[in-house]
Structures are given as structure tokens and as C-alpha cells.
Design an enzyme around this catalytic site. Sequence first.
Site, PDB file in Angstrom:
ATOM      1  CE  LYS A  22      -1.673   1.575   4.044  1.00 26.19           C
ATOM      2  NZ  LYS A  22      -1.333   2.995   4.290  1.00 26.19           N
ATOM      3  CG  ASN A  23       2.593   2.654   3.489  1.00 28.29           C
ATOM      4  OD1 ASN A  23       1.416   2.982   3.352  1.00 28.29           O
ATOM      5  ND2 ASN A  23       3.143   2.451   4.677  1.00 28.29           N
ATOM      6  CB  CYS A 116      -4.003  10.823  12.130  1.00 24.46           C
ATOM      7  SG  CYS A 116      -2.456   9.985  12.254  1.00 24.46           S
ATOM      8  NE  ARG A 121       1.384  10.174  10.669  1.00 24.52           N
ATOM      9  CZ  ARG A 121       1.034   9.151   9.907  1.00 24.52           C
ATOM     10  NH1 ARG A 121      -0.170   8.659   9.991  1.00 24.52           N
ATOM     11  NH2 ARG A 121       1.881   8.625   9.072  1.00 24.52           N
ATOM     12  CG  LEU A 125      10.985  17.237   8.248  1.00 22.45           C
ATOM     13  CD1 LEU A 125      11.318  15.797   8.616  1.00 22.45           C
ATOM     14  CD2 LEU A 125      12.258  18.091   8.313  1.00 22.45           C
ATOM     15  CG  ASP A 308       3.477   1.170   9.520  1.00 20.83           C
ATOM     16  OD1 ASP A 308       3.213   2.029  10.372  1.00 20.83           O
ATOM     17  OD2 ASP A 308       3.488   1.410   8.292  1.00 20.83           O
ATOM     18  NE  ARG A 400      -6.828   4.638   6.043  1.00 18.08           N
ATOM     19  CZ  ARG A 400      -5.807   4.974   6.827  1.00 18.08           C
ATOM     20  NH1 ARG A 400      -5.999   5.132   8.117  1.00 18.08           N
ATOM     21  NH2 ARG A 400      -4.616   5.207   6.340  1.00 18.08           N
TER      22      ARG A 400
HETATM   23  C1  UD1 Z   1       5.115   6.532   6.455  1.00 18.57           C
HETATM   24  C2  UD1 Z   1       4.122   5.414   6.296  1.00 18.57           C
HETATM   25  C3  UD1 Z   1       3.667   4.931   7.665  1.00 18.57           C
HETATM   26  C4  UD1 Z   1       4.861   4.585   8.532  1.00 18.57           C
HETATM   27  C5  UD1 Z   1       5.876   5.726   8.557  1.00 18.57           C
HETATM   28  C6  UD1 Z   1       7.173   5.387   9.288  1.00 18.57           C
HETATM   29  C7  UD1 Z   1       2.978   5.907   4.229  1.00 18.57           C
HETATM   30  C8  UD1 Z   1       1.697   6.307   3.549  1.00 18.57           C
HETATM   31  N1  UD1 Z   1       2.978   5.892   5.565  1.00 18.57           N
HETATM   32  O1  UD1 Z   1       4.441   7.613   7.129  1.00 18.57           O
HETATM   33  O2  UD1 Z   1       2.853   3.780   7.462  1.00 18.57           O
HETATM   34  O3  UD1 Z   1       4.388   4.351   9.839  1.00 18.57           O
HETATM   35  O4  UD1 Z   1       6.226   6.103   7.217  1.00 18.57           O
HETATM   36  O5  UD1 Z   1       7.821   4.315   8.685  1.00 18.57           O
HETATM   37  O6  UD1 Z   1       3.951   5.561   3.584  1.00 18.57           O
HETATM   38  N2  UD1 Z   1       7.874  14.118  10.805  1.00 18.57           N
HETATM   39  C9  UD1 Z   1       8.124  15.445  11.084  1.00 18.57           C
HETATM   40  N3  UD1 Z   1       7.912  16.379  10.088  1.00 18.57           N
HETATM   41  C10 UD1 Z   1       7.499  16.014   8.840  1.00 18.57           C
HETATM   42  C11 UD1 Z   1       7.258  14.646   8.560  1.00 18.57           C
HETATM   43  C12 UD1 Z   1       7.454  13.722   9.572  1.00 18.57           C
HETATM   44  O7  UD1 Z   1       8.507  15.801  12.190  1.00 18.57           O
HETATM   45  O8  UD1 Z   1       7.326  16.884   7.981  1.00 18.57           O
HETATM   46  C13 UD1 Z   1       8.071  13.109  11.874  1.00 18.57           C
HETATM   47  C14 UD1 Z   1       6.796  12.313  12.140  1.00 18.57           C
HETATM   48  O9  UD1 Z   1       5.907  12.987  13.030  1.00 18.57           O
HETATM   49  C15 UD1 Z   1       7.348  11.041  12.702  1.00 18.57           C
HETATM   50  C16 UD1 Z   1       8.651  10.854  11.913  1.00 18.57           C
HETATM   51  O10 UD1 Z   1       8.984  12.144  11.401  1.00 18.57           O
HETATM   52  O11 UD1 Z   1       7.648  11.214  14.063  1.00 18.57           O
HETATM   53  C17 UD1 Z   1       8.575   9.869  10.775  1.00 18.57           C
HETATM   54  O12 UD1 Z   1       7.459  10.167   9.967  1.00 18.57           O
HETATM   55  P1  UD1 Z   1       7.420   9.830   8.404  1.00 18.57           P
HETATM   56  O13 UD1 Z   1       8.588   9.011   8.030  1.00 18.57           O
HETATM   57  O14 UD1 Z   1       7.180  11.098   7.667  1.00 18.57           O
HETATM   58  O15 UD1 Z   1       6.117   8.958   8.278  1.00 18.57           O
HETATM   59  P2  UD1 Z   1       5.047   9.064   7.133  1.00 18.57           P
HETATM   60  O16 UD1 Z   1       5.720   9.293   5.823  1.00 18.57           O
HETATM   61  O17 UD1 Z   1       3.952   9.988   7.551  1.00 18.57           O
END
Ligand code: UD1
Length: 420
Positions: A22-23, A116, A121, A125, A308, A400
Site C-alpha cells: 500500500k505504501n 491523526c 504528524r 519537512l 507499523d 484502508r
Molecule cells: C510513512 C508510512 C507509515 C509509517 C511511517 C514510518 C505511508 C503512507 N505511511 O508515514 O505507514 O508508519 O512512514 O515508517 O507511507 N515528521 C516530522 N515532520 C514532517 C514529517 C514527519 O517531524 O514533515 C516526523 C513524524 O511525526 C514522525 C517521523 O517524522 O515522528 C517519521 O514520519 P514519516 O517518516 O514522515 O512517516 P510518514 O511518511 O507519515
Amino acid sequence: MAKFFIDGGARLSGEVNVSGAKNSALPIIAASLLTKKQVVLENIPDVHDVRTMIQLAEYLGARVEFKRNVLRIHTPRLRRVAAPYDIVTRMRASYYMLGTLIARNKKAVVAMPGGCAIGPRPVDLHIRGLAALGTRIEIKDGYIHAHAQSIAGNKIDLQGPKGTSVGATINVMLAACGASGTAVISPAAVEPEVVDVANFLNALGVEISGQGSHEIKVRGCSGLDQGVRYRIIPDRIEAGTFAVAAAITGGDLLLKGAAPEHMTGVIEKLIEIGVRVKLNGRGISVNGHGKKNAVNICVAPYPGFPTDMQAQFMALLATVPGTSTIRESIFENRFMQAIELMRMGADITIEGDTAVIDGVRELSGAQVMASDLRASSALVLAGLAASGTTIVRRVYHLDRGYERFAFKLRRLGARIRRGR
Ligand code: UD1
């Protein structure tokens, strides 16, 4: 609202086909709008998030056909450049349209995804990375408005308080496809889904190198007009979830088509717990007969133990004698399954970012409530092992991200049905 009714105690056995990731599918569907030609994607899981992404793609002007896990997507012309709130709120991954629309159209308006169930979240970045590419970003009325005269090849720093980000790495990679020079993303996330997106973009004619390392280089090109046929990688989280299903029921499963090279963190922990894991040409066989040991797990970015998979392992460890711990270092509020597992008799204490799990002899069936995707699968796994009947409410979370979850489990001998 649909529920799952599970009569626990059946040992699962047999073979299960692992679906596409999915991801990977979500950003790759978004990325398909980069080209004017038709893209054919194979191994796309038929899950609600994918249906939502298709809906968004159609809204933006793509013509889409989705049959038997093959998706044909063709966008000769974009009709809109905005992703509305009601879609983004249903699925965070809608934000991948930001990078795509910037690359193709130099302009994008995407609703700000909110927090969420698993924590705040932020998307700082993503925004910082897109700004470093020369995009002007404004947050107005709950929307991210992005606009670029031209997209610069630049050095993009994605270091955040929790390290880099999977989503931001992919979003910047997508936007950089439209850059006039070379963008260097560092530190880049190294998750297999990031590599899959990069490989797809290469197949589309973009020049990307370094995927799978902490520095990715993207040489943009304007006006992509190449079609491609591409197969999505297997879902390591779905495969891991079925591995835990074998372990928690003392069963014996072959995870057909799973990619063990993407699952080392999970496989190592299964072996430490005492589960027998064998790799063969067809996939991964997992045998959960016999004694199991308590373990300590620390969630970490890839190739470490994935966030996950943390909830599913909590369900398993709740049934393993001795004291286990799980430390969640990526998301702040990701132990919601603990309180529901405790309603089933689990002995779990949360101390900050660490869950301490004292294994009990048996879980007992109860009514429980799903709160997010992976927490929900943990409750189903617990129900498979519990005595009596477990009723899992709000299974739309599972829809989902897991393709025909109850159907697949039933074929392996689980007594699970969907009802109201
Ligand atoms: C993706 C996956 C999710 C998985 C996660 C971590 C998808 C659709 N989702 O989520 O299933 O749990 O990777 O492997 O692919 N962060 C910031 N600022 C940002 C973005 C992230 O501080 O702009 C923080 C987040 O709050 C979190 C960490 O960085 O603590 C990692 O998040 P991130 O790798 O971005 O996860 P997702 O891409 O949202």
C-alpha cells in the site's frame, strides 16, 4: 458500522498470497500523473486508501481503470491542481499530489493534513524540502498553496527532530522530477517504498540515483511523456501481520511472494521469540508451534523494526510468558491498542514511550474498538488467539490497508466473519 466477529483458538495453516505494498502504491499512483502517457501498474492492492487515491487522481483529470490488481492510469491533461480537504482528511497520503502537481504544473493547492490517531504528524519537512526547491509556499485557509516559477536543483536538507521522513523524501523526490538541475536529498529515508517510487520514476525517464542510501540525487526533466508498465513490491507489513498470525495461533503459514530482504527487523525478532522462519523460493514459511520467549523491541527506521509492526507484536507478546518491552521512538501516541488488549486480559503498562508487557496464559474474547490501521490488525490477531468471541468494531480502518483481510484469514482456517 461493520464489525469482525472472531471465534478464537484455531491454528492457522496454509498458504497466503501477499498483496502489493500500500505504501508504495499510493505515491506511485500519484506519480503516474507526472506523465502525459499511459502508466500500467501491476500488483496494486485493492484497499480503500488506493480507491481514495484513484478518486483524487480522477478528480485531477486522470482516466483510470482498475481491475484485478492492475491499474491503468492516463493523464494527457490536468483538469485541476487542488486536492480538496474532504479527500485529504480521509487519507494523508493525498499529500503526494503536492510534489506531483508542482513538478508537472508548477502550482498546487493541497489541504493541510491534520493530526491523526497516532500523534500530531507535522508536515514541516515536506514544506521545507519543497521550499528549498524554489517553491513558494503559503498556508492559507487550511490549504498549502505552492507555486514555483521554476524548480531549482538544490541541496535539500530533510533532517527533522525524529530523523528524516518517508513522506517528505518521496514528496521532494516527486517535485524534483520537474527541476531544471539536480536535486540532492539528504538525509533521505531508505525504506523499500522510497526505493520503489524511485525505481518507478527511473522507469518513467527521470534520472534518480542513490535510492536506498541516505543521499538521493534527482535529475529533473521537463515534460515527461513516456508511458511505462511497472510492478509494485510486496507489502512487508501485510506479510509481517500474517507472520504474527502464524506465531500467535501456533500455526504454520507460507507467505507467498513475501520479500524477506525487506523484513529483516521483523524476522530477527520472530526468531528471537522462538518462531521458526524459513525462506524458500516461493516466500517465507513461518511456524509458531512450541515455546516462545519474551523479547525487547525498539522501533527504528528501516532496516530496523518497523513502527507499523509494533502493535501486532504487542498482541503476540501479550501471550508469551515473561516480561517483554516495546519502545516506540517514531510516533508519539501509537500504543492505543494496549488499552483494548487489556480489555482482553493482557497485562500491559505504558511508561512514556515504552510498553511493558507481561505475558498471560490466555487472552479472552471481548468487544474492542479499532483506532487506526495497525492497531486494528493487532486486535484481530489477539482475537484469533483468545478464548471465546472477540468483536472488533470500526473495521473500516482495516479496509484502508489490508486487502480482503477476513477472507484471507478464513482461507487459513480462522473463524472470522464480517457483520453488523
Ligand atoms: C510513512 C508510512 C507509515 C509509517 C511511517 C514510518 C505511508 C503512507 N505511511 O508515514 O505507514 O508508519 O512512514 O515508517 O507511507 N515528521 C516530522 N515532520 C514532517 C514529517 C514527519 O517531524 O514533515 C516526523 C513524524 O511525526 C514522525 C517521523 O517524522 O515522528 C517519521 O514520519 P514519516 O517518516 O514522515 O512517516 P510518514 O511518511 O507519515
